[in-house]
Design a protein around this motif. Structure first.
Motif, PDB file in Angstrom:
ATOM      1  N   GLY A   1       3.794 -26.953  18.497  1.00 44.05           N
ATOM      2  CA  GLY A   1       3.200 -28.159  18.543  1.00 44.05           C
ATOM      3  C   GLY A   1       2.910 -28.790  16.832  1.00 44.05           C
ATOM      4  O   GLY A   1       2.190 -29.865  17.107  1.00 44.05           O
ATOM      5  N   GLU A   2       3.837 -27.619  16.370  1.00 42.48           N
ATOM      6  CA  GLU A   2       3.928 -28.763  15.617  1.00 42.48           C
ATOM      7  C   GLU A   2       4.548 -29.814  14.785  1.00 42.48           C
ATOM      8  O   GLU A   2       4.039 -30.179  14.478  1.00 42.48           O
ATOM      9  CB  GLU A   2       4.341 -27.561  14.013  1.00 42.48           C
ATOM     10  N   GLU A   3       5.487 -29.897  16.030  1.00 39.58           N
ATOM     11  CA  GLU A   3       6.798 -31.174  15.672  1.00 39.58           C
ATOM     12  C   GLU A   3       6.386 -32.087  16.697  1.00 39.58           C
ATOM     13  O   GLU A   3       7.106 -32.814  16.119  1.00 39.58           O
ATOM     14  CB  GLU A   3       7.897 -30.582  15.529  1.00 39.58           C
ATOM     15  N   LEU A   4       5.473 -31.367  17.555  1.00 34.08           N
ATOM     16  CA  LEU A   4       5.313 -32.530  18.864  1.00 34.08           C
ATOM     17  C   LEU A   4       3.615 -32.488  18.689  1.00 34.08           C
ATOM     18  O   LEU A   4       3.865 -33.559  19.920  1.00 34.08           O
ATOM     19  CB  LEU A   4       6.147 -32.091  20.523  1.00 34.08           C
ATOM     20  N   GLY A   5       3.031 -31.978  18.408  1.00 38.94           N
ATOM     21  CA  GLY A   5       1.995 -31.705  18.720  1.00 38.94           C
ATOM     22  C   GLY A   5       1.341 -31.871  19.736  1.00 38.94           C
ATOM     23  O   GLY A   5       1.490 -31.270  20.319  1.00 38.94           O
ATOM     24  N   LEU A   6       0.083 -32.351  19.233  1.00 38.50           N
ATOM     25  CA  LEU A   6      -0.920 -31.536  20.075  1.00 38.50           C
ATOM     26  C   LEU A   6      -0.402 -32.818  21.728  1.00 38.50           C
ATOM     27  O   LEU A   6      -0.010 -31.801  23.014  1.00 38.50           O
ATOM     28  CB  LEU A   6      -3.022 -31.915  20.576  1.00 38.50           C
ATOM     29  N   THR A   7       0.295 -33.870  21.750  1.00 36.14           N
ATOM     30  CA  THR A   7       0.395 -34.615  23.102  1.00 36.14           C
ATOM     31  C   THR A   7       2.120 -33.602  23.327  1.00 36.14           C
ATOM     32  O   THR A   7       2.138 -33.356  24.156  1.00 36.14           O
ATOM     33  CB  THR A   7       1.109 -35.872  21.899  1.00 36.14           C
ATOM     34  N   GLY A   8       2.491 -33.128  23.070  1.00 38.93           N
ATOM     35  CA  GLY A   8       3.874 -32.090  23.371  1.00 38.93           C
ATOM     36  C   GLY A   8       3.516 -31.767  23.169  1.00 38.93           C
ATOM     37  O   GLY A   8       4.095 -30.941  24.963  1.00 38.93           O
ATOM     38  N   LEU A   9       3.134 -30.048  22.853  1.00 40.24           N
ATOM     39  CA  LEU A   9       2.556 -29.171  23.712  1.00 40.24           C
ATOM     40  C   LEU A   9       1.653 -29.404  24.924  1.00 40.24           C
ATOM     41  O   LEU A   9       2.113 -28.270  26.072  1.00 40.24           O
ATOM     42  CB  LEU A   9       1.861 -28.710  22.690  1.00 40.24           C
ATOM     43  N   MET A  10       0.673 -30.222  25.031  1.00 40.79           N
ATOM     44  CA  MET A  10       0.937 -30.543  26.274  1.00 40.79           C
ATOM     45  C   MET A  10       0.912 -31.187  27.161  1.00 40.79           C
ATOM     46  O   MET A  10       1.145 -30.254  28.793  1.00 40.79           O
ATOM     47  CB  MET A  10      -0.943 -31.715  26.120  1.00 40.79           C
ATOM     48  N   ALA A  11       2.154 -31.618  27.029  1.00 35.52           N
ATOM     49  CA  ALA A  11       3.137 -32.107  27.997  1.00 35.52           C
ATOM     50  C   ALA A  11       3.729 -31.259  28.620  1.00 35.52           C
ATOM     51  O   ALA A  11       3.875 -30.434  29.404  1.00 35.52           O
ATOM     52  CB  ALA A  11       4.636 -33.005  27.729  1.00 35.52           C
ATOM     53  N   ILE A  12       3.847 -29.701  27.876  1.00 34.31           N
ATOM     54  CA  ILE A  12       5.085 -28.665  27.740  1.00 34.31           C
ATOM     55  C   ILE A  12       4.284 -27.502  29.010  1.00 34.31           C
ATOM     56  O   ILE A  12       4.718 -27.192  30.149  1.00 34.31           O
ATOM     57  CB  ILE A  12       5.505 -27.878  26.797  1.00 34.31           C
ATOM     58  N   ILE A  13       2.977 -27.749  28.561  1.00 31.65           N
ATOM     59  CA  ILE A  13       2.017 -26.787  29.732  1.00 31.65           C
ATOM     60  C   ILE A  13       1.906 -27.905  30.864  1.00 31.65           C
ATOM     61  O   ILE A  13       1.971 -26.804  31.688  1.00 31.65           O
ATOM     62  CB  ILE A  13       0.649 -26.822  28.775  1.00 31.65           C
ATOM     63  N   VAL A  14       1.845 -29.177  30.519  1.00 30.46           N
ATOM     64  CA  VAL A  14       1.810 -29.416  31.804  1.00 30.46           C
ATOM     65  C   VAL A  14       2.857 -29.118  33.247  1.00 30.46           C
ATOM     66  O   VAL A  14       3.131 -29.318  33.752  1.00 30.46           O
ATOM     67  CB  VAL A  14       1.678 -31.113  32.468  1.00 30.46           C
TER      68      VAL A  14
END
Lengths: 466, 152
Positions: free
Chosen positions: A350-363
């Motif tokens: 979440g720190e390095e990829l941000g909300l955008t990245g963390l959301m992609a991972i959750i998806v």
């Protein structure tokens, strides 16, 4: 009313089962670009150049993914095409992040232990386990014969860390066993054993659990004696919570059982019973046990004791520092959080990829779970249905518990993030779990054998004349 | 490496991540058991021009009573086979119906019903069919315990 034209007749409902292995390969290439790309960007972000070992690392990951792909092609040709690429993408992202945290920690202390290479080796072992599972389990229905063996194995594995000498207490939770220099988390494997046991047990017992009971205040309550299994499971979960100090596993196993009970019987009253039991158990352990109180305190008021709740506070600052778009690979400082490479890898990403990245991972996790549930929907045998639901739900609950914990949505519990976190037992167990879902999926999606009964041959009854 | 390059790399990676997610979603979307195929008509040739039916001509054959009540078949100018067998247009779940029981055949704008040598016979009213017989809209044709009729 079915309106069918005479010309099309009975062809309307004919579907052509497709293997879609080409699609899987295409997605796999994308997933590998993500994984290897992330590894290269870690080097660029931290040292300003592509790491020198990128060829060795990249080819290793590509070979592992291809081995898994070929195994699916040969052993489960009709299996779902989305599952394997999602798993490879998560595993690749996890490896890159572990490598990135290694670099960060080496910069602080050149003597610190590194995990990335070990994790790559564990990935190789896990892919081997994945292939072996596909080869050994040729038909998931054979597993139903091992229902009670699996149940026993699951309970024994869960209780193993309590055995003196064998079990060790690492980082406050007694969920490890050590064999020589190797340490192992038996709970991860118990997850699979218990999913098989619950599915096999509930297939047999579902009618009694679904039909008997009385109606009270608008909901169908089960009979007293049918409560036995759920109470037993509740006690085991409480035992894990109390004696092993493992909130996460406790929630995972009890939640898994309740969900499967609900799916098998289609009766919402089991959910009510389950939630009531869980709430009661959680409340009383909160009153009775200090370590549960600590967790809740860290969840609600982390700043009441910044030294004790340092980890969760650091994690939240990491997420805030990441913001919406993140710092970029190698630009944050996830290594400041203790256990950033295992439990807290969600915050590191979440720190390095941000909300955008963390959301992609959750998806991506959502997709894995959705494909599992989809497999359950189209599966033709009840055991396979329950098994697929169980495995998918185990994954969903685990992701919820751990990501919910590190984002401070629920009290923090010690579980690994599937495929991302460092840890051999977790990686191996989750890859085997996906192999089992693929096995059920292959069975569900392959062409239906022609079982139309030879009705044309039996005699027409003659209308009697009175 | 400049700040701008790093930002571009960062955004590029996030775009790639979501590209993977969206591609997977689109695969899932088109992955409901493959596509529907219609094997009865060649795909390349144009569908034959349908002659406009005369006003008042029957449009469909409907099962009005029996186990399959409610099922219907559109009349498309081709014979319709009723029976218990697998090759019947409407497969009747009725123990008193023969495998190939009766047939509805078009002749111009009229439809005829013909018994195919069934065990229990095909009836219009109280009369058992011996030869093909023209049926009009609303006439009840009894096949075993099932009743079929033509509807507009």
């Amino acid at each position: 009313m079915s309106m069918i034209t005479a010309a099309q007749g009975r062809f309307v409902s004919t579907f052509v089962p497709r293997k879609r292995r080409g699609v899987e390969l295409m997605l796999l290439v994308l997933a590998l670009i993500l994984g290897v790309g992330a590894y290269a960007l870690v080097g660029i972000g931290t040292e300003g150049k592509v790491p020198t070992d990128i060829v060795g690392y990249g080819s290793g990951l590509v070979v592992l993914a291809l081995v898994a792909h070929v195994a699916v092609r040969v052993k489960a040709p009709y299996a779902d095409p989305v599952l394997l690429p999602c798993v490879v993408a998560l595993n690749g992202l996890g490896l890159a992040m572990i490598r990135r945290i290694d670099i960060g920690r080496l910069a602080q202390d050149p003597q610190s232990h590194t995990y990335a290479t070990q994790q790559l080796i564990w990935t190789a072992i896990s892919v081997l386990g994945f292939v072996l599972t596909l080869v050994v389990v040729r038909d998931h229905r054979r597993l139903q014969a091992f229902t009670f063996t699996m149940g026993l194995a699951g309970v024994v594995l869960l209780l193993l860390p309590l055995v003196p000498l064998l079990g060790v207490n690492i980082n406050g939770a007694r969920i490890w066993i050590s064999l020589g220099s190797l340490s192992f988390q038996p709970g991860e494997v118990a997850k699979i054993c218990l999913a098989i046991f619950f599915a096999g047990y509930l297939v047999v017992k579902r009618d009694a659990l679904a039909l008997a009971g009385r109606r009270f205040a608008g909901i169908d309550l089960p009979r007293g004696r049918d409560l036995g299994p759920i109470v037993l499971m509740w006690l085991i979960s409480l035992g894990i919570l109390v004696f092993e100090d493992d909130l996460g596993s406790s929630l995972l196993f009890f939640g898994l059982f309740v969900v499967l009970l609900y799916v098998a019987t289609e009766r919402a009253s089991w959910l009510v019973v389950g939630v009531v039991l869980f709430a009661a158990g959680a409340y009383f352990s909160y009153l009775a046990f200090a370590h549960v109180q600590t967790r809740v305190q860290g969840w609600l008021h982390p700043f009441s004791n910044p030294d004790l709740y340092y980890q969760i506070i650091q994690g939240q600052y990491g997420l805030a520092w990441g913001g919406i778009l993140g710092r970029g690979w190698g630009q944050g400082s996830p290594q400041l959080t203790p256990f950033a490479w295992s439990d807290f890898i969600g915050d590191s990403l979440g720190e390095e990829l941000g909300l955008t990245g963390l959301m992609a991972i959750i998806v991506i996790y959502g997709l894995i779970v959705e494909r599992g549930l989809r497999t359950a929907l189209i599966c033709r045998d009840p055991f396979g249905k329950l098994l697929a639901v169980g495995l998918a739900m185990a994954m969903a609950l685990q992701v919820f518990v751990v990501l919910g914990g590190v984002t401070n949505l629920i009290p923090l519990t010690g579980l690994t993030t599937p495929f991302l976190s460092y840890g051999g037992s977790s990686l191996l167990a989750n890859w085997a779990m996906v192999a089992l879902i693929l096995r059920v999926s292959n069975h569900a999606r392959q062409p239906m054998p022609d079982l139309s009964p030879p009705r044309a041959d039996d005699d027409t009854q003659v209308i009697g004349r009175r | 490496m400049s700040e701008l390059t790093l930002t571009l790399i960062k955004l590029g990676f996030l775009a790639l991540l979501w590209l993977f997610v969206l591609t997977s979603v689109s695969v899932v979307k088109s992955d409901l058991f493959g596509e529907r195929v219609d094997t009865s008509r060649p795909r390349s040739s144009k569908p034959p021009r349908q002659r406009k039916p005369r006003r008042g001509a029957p449009r469909s054959l409907v099962i009005t009573d029996g186990a399959n009540a409610g099922e219907s078949v559109e009349l498309a100018g081709e014979p319709i086979l009723l029976g218990r067998g697998a090759d019947a247009t409407i497969r009747l779940d009725d123990d008193y119906v023969s495998t190939r029981h009766a047939r509805f055949v078009p002749n111009g704008d009229d439809w005829y019903v013909e018994d195919l040598g069934s065990t229990n016979g095909t009836y219009i009213g109280n009369q058992r069919l011996t030869t093909p017989m023209a049926v009009s809209i609303g006439v009840q044709v009894r096949i075993g315990k099932t009743i079929a009729e033509l509807k507009k």
